[in-house]
Design a protein around this motif. Sequence first.
Motif, PDB file in Angstrom:
ATOM      1  N   ALA A 394       0.250 -16.387   5.046  1.00  0.00           N
ATOM      2  CA  ALA A 394       1.138 -15.199   5.607  1.00  0.00           C
ATOM      3  C   ALA A 394       0.731 -14.111   4.575  1.00  0.00           C
ATOM      4  O   ALA A 394       0.498 -12.863   4.745  1.00  0.00           O
ATOM      5  N   CYS A 395       0.791 -14.201   3.251  1.00  0.00           N
ATOM      6  CA  CYS A 395       0.643 -13.182   2.246  1.00  0.00           C
ATOM      7  C   CYS A 395      -0.921 -12.707   2.343  1.00  0.00           C
ATOM      8  O   CYS A 395      -1.137 -11.395   2.003  1.00  0.00           O
ATOM      9  N   ILE A 396      -1.948 -13.484   2.431  1.00  0.00           N
ATOM     10  CA  ILE A 396      -3.233 -13.241   2.474  1.00  0.00           C
ATOM     11  C   ILE A 396      -3.528 -12.395   3.912  1.00  0.00           C
ATOM     12  O   ILE A 396      -4.218 -11.462   3.663  1.00  0.00           O
ATOM     13  N   ARG A 397      -2.978 -12.803   4.979  1.00  0.00           N
ATOM     14  CA  ARG A 397      -3.055 -11.960   6.157  1.00  0.00           C
ATOM     15  C   ARG A 397      -2.485 -10.346   5.944  1.00  0.00           C
ATOM     16  O   ARG A 397      -2.750  -9.403   6.261  1.00  0.00           O
ATOM     17  N   SER A 398      -1.044 -10.471   5.267  1.00  0.00           N
ATOM     18  CA  SER A 398      -0.613  -9.259   4.756  1.00  0.00           C
ATOM     19  C   SER A 398      -1.293  -8.409   3.878  1.00  0.00           C
ATOM     20  O   SER A 398      -1.638  -7.272   4.002  1.00  0.00           O
ATOM     21  N   LEU A 399      -2.170  -8.921   2.949  1.00  0.00           N
ATOM     22  CA  LEU A 399      -2.904  -8.036   2.019  1.00  0.00           C
ATOM     23  C   LEU A 399      -4.090  -7.593   2.481  1.00  0.00           C
ATOM     24  O   LEU A 399      -4.470  -6.556   2.371  1.00  0.00           O
ATOM     25  N   LEU A 400      -4.583  -8.297   3.693  1.00  0.00           N
ATOM     26  CA  LEU A 400      -5.968  -7.890   4.489  1.00  0.00           C
ATOM     27  C   LEU A 400      -5.416  -6.565   5.384  1.00  0.00           C
ATOM     28  O   LEU A 400      -6.124  -5.657   5.423  1.00  0.00           O
ATOM     29  N   SER A 401      -4.108  -6.990   5.802  1.00  0.00           N
ATOM     30  CA  SER A 401      -3.631  -5.625   6.892  1.00  0.00           C
ATOM     31  C   SER A 401      -3.453  -4.420   6.042  1.00  0.00           C
ATOM     32  O   SER A 401      -3.752  -3.177   6.445  1.00  0.00           O
ATOM     33  N   LEU A 402      -3.032  -4.600   4.627  1.00  0.00           N
ATOM     34  CA  LEU A 402      -2.788  -3.491   3.887  1.00  0.00           C
ATOM     35  C   LEU A 402      -3.956  -2.793   3.458  1.00  0.00           C
ATOM     36  O   LEU A 402      -4.296  -1.740   3.202  1.00  0.00           O
ATOM     37  N   MET A 403      -5.114  -3.638   3.222  1.00  0.00           N
ATOM     38  CA  MET A 403      -6.632  -3.129   2.775  1.00  0.00           C
ATOM     39  C   MET A 403      -7.066  -2.233   3.969  1.00  0.00           C
ATOM     40  O   MET A 403      -8.023  -1.133   3.827  1.00  0.00           O
ATOM     41  N   GLU A 404      -6.660  -2.533   5.082  1.00  0.00           N
ATOM     42  CA  GLU A 404      -7.312  -1.870   6.375  1.00  0.00           C
ATOM     43  C   GLU A 404      -6.608  -0.558   6.398  1.00  0.00           C
ATOM     44  O   GLU A 404      -7.144   0.370   7.083  1.00  0.00           O
ATOM     45  N   THR A 405      -5.627  -0.051   5.641  1.00  0.00           N
ATOM     46  CA  THR A 405      -5.037   1.399   5.522  1.00  0.00           C
ATOM     47  C   THR A 405      -6.287   2.133   4.988  1.00  0.00           C
ATOM     48  O   THR A 405      -5.870   3.303   4.863  1.00  0.00           O
ATOM     49  N   GLU A 406      -7.123   1.426   4.096  1.00  0.00           N
ATOM     50  CA  GLU A 406      -7.763   2.354   3.287  1.00  0.00           C
ATOM     51  C   GLU A 406      -7.215   3.165   2.123  1.00  0.00           C
ATOM     52  O   GLU A 406      -7.856   4.166   1.826  1.00  0.00           O
ATOM     53  N   VAL A 407      -5.919   3.041   1.725  1.00  0.00           N
ATOM     54  CA  VAL A 407      -5.297   3.479   0.841  1.00  0.00           C
ATOM     55  C   VAL A 407      -5.909   3.132  -0.531  1.00  0.00           C
ATOM     56  O   VAL A 407      -5.902   1.971  -0.796  1.00  0.00           O
ATOM     57  N   THR A 408      -6.772   3.958  -1.383  1.00  0.00           N
ATOM     58  CA  THR A 408      -7.220   3.574  -2.481  1.00  0.00           C
ATOM     59  C   THR A 408      -6.479   2.504  -3.528  1.00  0.00           C
ATOM     60  O   THR A 408      -7.144   1.489  -3.738  1.00  0.00           O
TER      61      THR A 408
END
Length: 728
Positions: A394-408
Amino acid sequence: MSGAGQDAKFFQRGKIQELRAELQAAETRDKKFTKRKVVLKKIVANITMGNDMSPLFTDVVQCLGTPLLEIKKMVYLFLVYYGRPKADQIHIVIPSFLQDCNDRSPLIRALAIRTMSSIPIPVVLDNLTDQLRHHLKDRDPYVRKTAAICVAKLYAADPRRAEKGGFVEMLRDLLGDSNATVVANAVAALSEIADRPDGVIFRLNLTVANKLITALGESSEWGQIYILDSLLRFVPQTNPEAEIMGERVVVQLQHANSAVVLTTIKLLLYLMNYMENRKLIDYICRKMGPPLVTLLSSGPEVQYVALRNILLIIQRRPMVLKNDVKVFFCKYNDPIYVKLAKLEIMYRLASEENVREVLAELEEYASEVDIDFVRKAVRSIGRLAIKVEAAADACIRSLLSLMETEVTYVVQEAIIVIKDIFRRYPGKYEGIIPKLCEHLDALDESEAKASMIWIIGQFANRIDNADELMDILTDNFLEESTEVQLALLTASVKLFIYKSSVPEVKTLAHKVLKWATEEVDNPDLRDRGFMYWRLLAVNPVVAGEIVLSEKPPITTDSDRMDRGALDQLLLHTGTLGSIYHKNPETFIRGAMGKALTDSPALNAHSRQVLVTIQRERPATAGPVTVQGPGPIEPSQDVTISPDISKPAPPLPAEATSGGDLLGGDEEDDSHDGNDSDVDEEIAASKSRPAASTVEDPYSNLDGAFGGYLAETPTPQQAVRHGEDDLLF
């Protein structure tokens, strides 16, 4: 005295001549002493504002004969300020001091003795001694409690006079006084004296400790704090002693004052080290939770103090707030320092039972406006994956979804923690590496860039275009930070080992090694470059086994504070040390260290990590005698010094032409051994016979380049996982 609003008019800068004239004019036709009060208020107001009123010393002292308590208070306040600078004139006040010490009013007697103790001048102290001895046995408790504090002031001014006069023994007698306020002040004075480097040792026996607990109910808030804090000086000799005392003290957790609550918790945590009744320990832990939660409803400053103390407590006793993780969810109007403290506690309390709620809360925080808070939240998600294995997916999925925001900054923090997740779960999540490589251009911070370079180098055999990525990353090698340069150097060597047959990879590795060894000034980077170059040149197969050796998995044990240091810090609960998470002696000059005291009742787990602190006495100057040949070195405080009498062996011929490039690393690692090795080395050096300096011209040069002492590497103690060793 008049109210604060009416006295505000006195806070105006006054001239000495005008104030003196007003004092002289007030001596006539002033039966109610109203004029004198007004003038003295002006003088005190000027002192408060920082104006020098010392020229009025003789004029103000003449007001001591006024039979009005309000005027006496102001005159005595003036004497406290200027008694020491006017030491040559203080003798004119002594008769008034002695007269007031024998006054019928206990308020005036206490005021006189308090003022005399605040003027540490020999002529005053000479007259204070007899009066203080008499006032410690005064019939009025107000005078006795004032005299108890005066003993601490006398000890600070002249320790020998206080000890020779028997005042410390008289303070100990006051511990059995019938008045709780007198007992509290006696405890405060003894604690103040005992905390001095040259003070007496203050210890309590069971009888005195029980009397102090009895006085708790009748004491004021500050008195309760002094008494509870002094009970830490009682060392239980049997388990029932600690358990009975804990049961009697636990009721103080219901107090409304936050300082009393924190001091009570400190005492209970101390006593639990000497308990063996598991049910009682669990009961006390459950009782400590609600008062700590209540502190979080106070203002942000009190909240922060409570949170910093809670962070220490839950590392030692996790079950205190095991089921209260929701209490630490951040509010929208919390200051940033409170949010960060709550974030750390949420991570500490996370478990398989509440990990979903904690993860959902952290995901909300990752979309906040405050950049620092968002960074901490994203990093906490990664730490959560490392701590709770069931939540890793669940944490990995959460981190990948946060990376999709493309906030540096979100992308960079996510890559940093994903690198650690790869270390924690090898071979499980490498499939997300292509998604990480898509954000290569967004990396502009050293730590994030170094983490991405590590991932590329570590998994170069699974990344088809790893050589192209590394070639891009090494373009600005010489302009990068040292952290990134070290990562690039190691990653290029790994890439070469994985793909040594590819010509571009060979060229890349040679280029990076050449930069690291010839064009970089950093010694760490240069030495590592030489080491890799030597390994690859001598035996590439062995180099591959070393560089690509299996990495130890990352665990959360490094997040936990050392048990011995934690036990020490918990003895400072509710103080500045609990906020800094440092022992007071590390940042306060002259502060005394605290540690658990060994006794038959101390449980085995606490005894294993027991820290011993020796009471330091002021050093006495004396001659330093050094046996053996050689010049006598100047006296200096050095904790560990090499044996200067042992001759240094001449360097072998091989060492001058070129030595092993890996030798320095072994010496650095040797310093991770136990301190007992240092003691053995010092003891052995003392037993060695002195060598002749005639045979060896390099004798006595061991200590010429600093106090370095090579220790023998010793294996660390094995850490047993799966056992909750924090309950005892």
